[in-house]
Motif scaffolding. Sequence first.
Motif, PDB file in Angstrom:
ATOM      1  N   ASP A  46     -13.834 -24.008  34.873  1.00 21.28           N
ATOM      2  CA  ASP A  46     -14.854 -24.384  35.855  1.00 21.28           C
ATOM      3  C   ASP A  46     -15.691 -23.187  36.284  1.00 21.28           C
ATOM      4  O   ASP A  46     -16.762 -23.350  36.867  1.00 21.28           O
ATOM      5  CB  ASP A  46     -14.190 -24.997  37.099  1.00 21.28           C
ATOM      6  N   LEU A  47     -15.171 -21.996  36.026  1.00 19.86           N
ATOM      7  CA  LEU A  47     -15.873 -20.778  36.425  1.00 19.86           C
ATOM      8  C   LEU A  47     -15.383 -19.605  35.582  1.00 19.86           C
ATOM      9  O   LEU A  47     -14.198 -19.511  35.285  1.00 19.86           O
ATOM     10  CB  LEU A  47     -15.602 -20.484  37.919  1.00 19.86           C
ATOM     11  N   LEU A  48     -16.322 -18.732  35.216  1.00 17.59           N
ATOM     12  CA  LEU A  48     -15.962 -17.484  34.541  1.00 17.59           C
ATOM     13  C   LEU A  48     -16.300 -16.325  35.469  1.00 17.59           C
ATOM     14  O   LEU A  48     -17.427 -16.228  35.956  1.00 17.59           O
ATOM     15  CB  LEU A  48     -16.748 -17.347  33.226  1.00 17.59           C
ATOM     16  N   ILE A  49     -15.316 -15.470  35.726  1.00 18.48           N
ATOM     17  CA  ILE A  49     -15.559 -14.228  36.467  1.00 18.48           C
ATOM     18  C   ILE A  49     -15.506 -13.123  35.430  1.00 18.48           C
ATOM     19  O   ILE A  49     -14.484 -12.926  34.776  1.00 18.48           O
ATOM     20  CB  ILE A  49     -14.516 -14.035  37.575  1.00 18.48           C
ATOM     21  N   LEU A  50     -16.632 -12.455  35.235  1.00 17.38           N
ATOM     22  CA  LEU A  50     -16.790 -11.592  34.065  1.00 17.38           C
ATOM     23  C   LEU A  50     -17.142 -10.161  34.439  1.00 17.38           C
ATOM     24  O   LEU A  50     -18.216  -9.887  34.987  1.00 17.38           O
ATOM     25  CB  LEU A  50     -17.897 -12.190  33.180  1.00 17.38           C
ATOM     26  N   ASP A  51     -16.215  -9.256  34.141  1.00 14.34           N
ATOM     27  CA  ASP A  51     -16.489  -7.823  34.263  1.00 14.34           C
ATOM     28  C   ASP A  51     -17.356  -7.436  33.064  1.00 14.34           C
ATOM     29  O   ASP A  51     -17.138  -7.925  31.959  1.00 14.34           O
ATOM     30  CB  ASP A  51     -15.144  -7.083  34.241  1.00 14.34           C
ATOM     31  N   LEU A  52     -18.355  -6.581  33.280  1.00 12.33           N
ATOM     32  CA  LEU A  52     -19.216  -6.217  32.146  1.00 12.33           C
ATOM     33  C   LEU A  52     -18.599  -5.136  31.276  1.00 12.33           C
ATOM     34  O   LEU A  52     -18.822  -5.092  30.074  1.00 12.33           O
ATOM     35  CB  LEU A  52     -20.595  -5.771  32.642  1.00 12.33           C
ATOM     36  N   GLY A  53     -17.795  -4.255  31.885  1.00 13.76           N
ATOM     37  CA  GLY A  53     -17.181  -3.170  31.116  1.00 13.76           C
ATOM     38  C   GLY A  53     -15.798  -3.565  30.623  1.00 13.76           C
ATOM     39  O   GLY A  53     -14.805  -3.239  31.240  1.00 13.76           O
ATOM     40  N   LEU A  54     -15.762  -4.298  29.509  1.00 13.47           N
ATOM     41  CA  LEU A  54     -14.484  -4.766  28.958  1.00 13.47           C
ATOM     42  C   LEU A  54     -14.236  -4.128  27.598  1.00 13.47           C
ATOM     43  O   LEU A  54     -15.179  -3.883  26.849  1.00 13.47           O
ATOM     44  CB  LEU A  54     -14.525  -6.293  28.772  1.00 13.47           C
ATOM     45  N   PRO A  55     -12.956  -3.869  27.252  1.00 16.77           N
ATOM     46  CA  PRO A  55     -12.671  -3.341  25.917  1.00 16.77           C
ATOM     47  C   PRO A  55     -12.857  -4.397  24.817  1.00 16.77           C
ATOM     48  O   PRO A  55     -12.838  -5.596  25.111  1.00 16.77           O
ATOM     49  CB  PRO A  55     -11.204  -2.906  26.011  1.00 16.77           C
ATOM     50  N   LEU A  56     -13.060  -3.940  23.618  1.00 19.18           N
ATOM     51  CA  LEU A  56     -13.202  -4.731  22.375  1.00 19.18           C
ATOM     52  C   LEU A  56     -14.530  -5.492  22.265  1.00 19.18           C
ATOM     53  O   LEU A  56     -15.130  -5.560  21.200  1.00 19.18           O
ATOM     54  CB  LEU A  56     -12.029  -5.695  22.154  1.00 19.18           C
ATOM     55  N   MET A  57     -14.992  -6.103  23.353  1.00 12.93           N
ATOM     56  CA  MET A  57     -16.316  -6.741  23.335  1.00 12.93           C
ATOM     57  C   MET A  57     -16.846  -6.652  24.755  1.00 12.93           C
ATOM     58  O   MET A  57     -16.133  -7.036  25.688  1.00 12.93           O
ATOM     59  CB  MET A  57     -16.187  -8.215  22.923  1.00 12.93           C
ATOM     60  N   ASP A  58     -18.045  -6.085  24.943  1.00 15.57           N
ATOM     61  CA  ASP A  58     -18.463  -5.922  26.342  1.00 15.57           C
ATOM     62  C   ASP A  58     -18.920  -7.258  26.948  1.00 15.57           C
ATOM     63  O   ASP A  58     -19.170  -8.232  26.242  1.00 15.57           O
ATOM     64  CB  ASP A  58     -19.468  -4.776  26.525  1.00 15.57           C
ATOM     65  N   GLY A  59     -18.951  -7.273  28.283  1.00 14.23           N
ATOM     66  CA  GLY A  59     -19.204  -8.516  29.002  1.00 14.23           C
ATOM     67  C   GLY A  59     -20.544  -9.155  28.656  1.00 14.23           C
ATOM     68  O   GLY A  59     -20.666 -10.379  28.621  1.00 14.23           O
ATOM     69  N   ILE A  60     -21.546  -8.315  28.396  1.00 17.17           N
ATOM     70  CA  ILE A  60     -22.870  -8.866  28.071  1.00 17.17           C
ATOM     71  C   ILE A  60     -22.802  -9.674  26.776  1.00 17.17           C
ATOM     72  O   ILE A  60     -23.373 -10.752  26.679  1.00 17.17           O
ATOM     73  CB  ILE A  60     -23.914  -7.725  27.972  1.00 17.17           C
ATOM     74  N   GLU A  61     -22.029  -9.170  25.814  1.00 16.58           N
ATOM     75  CA  GLU A  61     -21.900  -9.913  24.558  1.00 16.58           C
ATOM     76  C   GLU A  61     -21.111 -11.215  24.767  1.00 16.58           C
ATOM     77  O   GLU A  61     -21.463 -12.260  24.207  1.00 16.58           O
ATOM     78  CB  GLU A  61     -21.240  -9.047  23.482  1.00 16.58           C
ATOM     79  N   VAL A  62     -20.069 -11.148  25.603  1.00 16.06           N
ATOM     80  CA  VAL A  62     -19.307 -12.368  25.924  1.00 16.06           C
ATOM     81  C   VAL A  62     -20.259 -13.416  26.510  1.00 16.06           C
ATOM     82  O   VAL A  62     -20.242 -14.587  26.124  1.00 16.06           O
ATOM     83  CB  VAL A  62     -18.163 -12.062  26.929  1.00 16.06           C
ATOM     84  N   LEU A  63     -21.129 -12.957  27.426  1.00  8.88           N
ATOM     85  CA  LEU A  63     -22.081 -13.859  28.079  1.00  8.88           C
ATOM     86  C   LEU A  63     -23.096 -14.432  27.076  1.00  8.88           C
ATOM     87  O   LEU A  63     -23.374 -15.628  27.074  1.00  8.88           O
ATOM     88  CB  LEU A  63     -22.813 -13.103  29.196  1.00  8.88           C
ATOM     89  N   GLU A  64     -23.605 -13.561  26.213  1.00  9.02           N
ATOM     90  CA  GLU A  64     -24.584 -14.022  25.218  1.00  9.02           C
ATOM     91  C   GLU A  64     -23.975 -15.050  24.271  1.00  9.02           C
ATOM     92  O   GLU A  64     -24.609 -16.047  23.933  1.00  9.02           O
ATOM     93  CB  GLU A  64     -25.114 -12.822  24.403  1.00  9.02           C
ATOM     94  N   ARG A  65     -22.727 -14.810  23.879  1.00  5.75           N
ATOM     95  CA  ARG A  65     -22.060 -15.751  22.975  1.00  5.75           C
ATOM     96  C   ARG A  65     -21.791 -17.084  23.669  1.00  5.75           C
ATOM     97  O   ARG A  65     -21.934 -18.150  23.070  1.00  5.75           O
ATOM     98  CB  ARG A  65     -20.766 -15.132  22.437  1.00  5.75           C
TER      99      ARG A  65
END
Length: 223
Positions: A46-65
């Motif tokens: 129901d909600l994603l809480i997303l840190d932008l500085g994440l290992p292996l794939m950064d948060g911006i890429e997670v968001l774009e995907r």
Amino acid sequence: MRILLAEDDETLQRGLLAVLGKAGHQTVIASTGSHADTLLSSEKFDLLILDLGLPLMDGIEVLERLRRRRGGLPVLILSARDRMLDRVRGLDSGADDYMTKPFELSEFEARVRALLRRGQGVNFLLGRLQWSWDLREASVDGEVLELSRHEVALLEAMIKSPGRVVAKNAMAIALGDDEGVAAGDNMVEVYIHRLRRKLVHATVEIRTVRGLGYRLVSTEREG
Ligand code: CA
């Protein structure tokens, strides 16, 4: 509600987990961007809480995907740097909320509540002002206010954090163009002035917080 918390800082993880648990939410933790991405593509949240500085794939890429999969999930971005947030604001239609670290847990709680309500399409109510997240429409006593696109953008920015100060530069970004180029301060002032006139019967007030920004508050007395 089911929440995905993508955050690699263990201290922050624990703190946020406690707050979310107390509010009765079921929280799943991802400590890397790629784990978050896998969970988002296979499970329902129901909600994603997303840190932008994440290992292996950064948060911006997670968001774009997530966006490419047409995920309509509300997203609360956590970032240590304002500049990263500017990039996110540039690539997103303003459907999300953002917090810069460090932040107060009480503020975090309020943002989560507001985002979950939006996800449910539930109306926001302050004084006699009603807001529909689905329609992006404000009404007073059932009568829809005629607001311009810019007025809607400013009102929405304040409704996302009711009672709290919304920085003038955040408003300038909300008024800016799709490339993330912010509008000028005077433009913010012009639209705030217009918005105040239109909200005259709404029993809410846009307060100026000198040097900082604006706050939307109810003018109705409690009880
Ligand atoms: Ca991090």
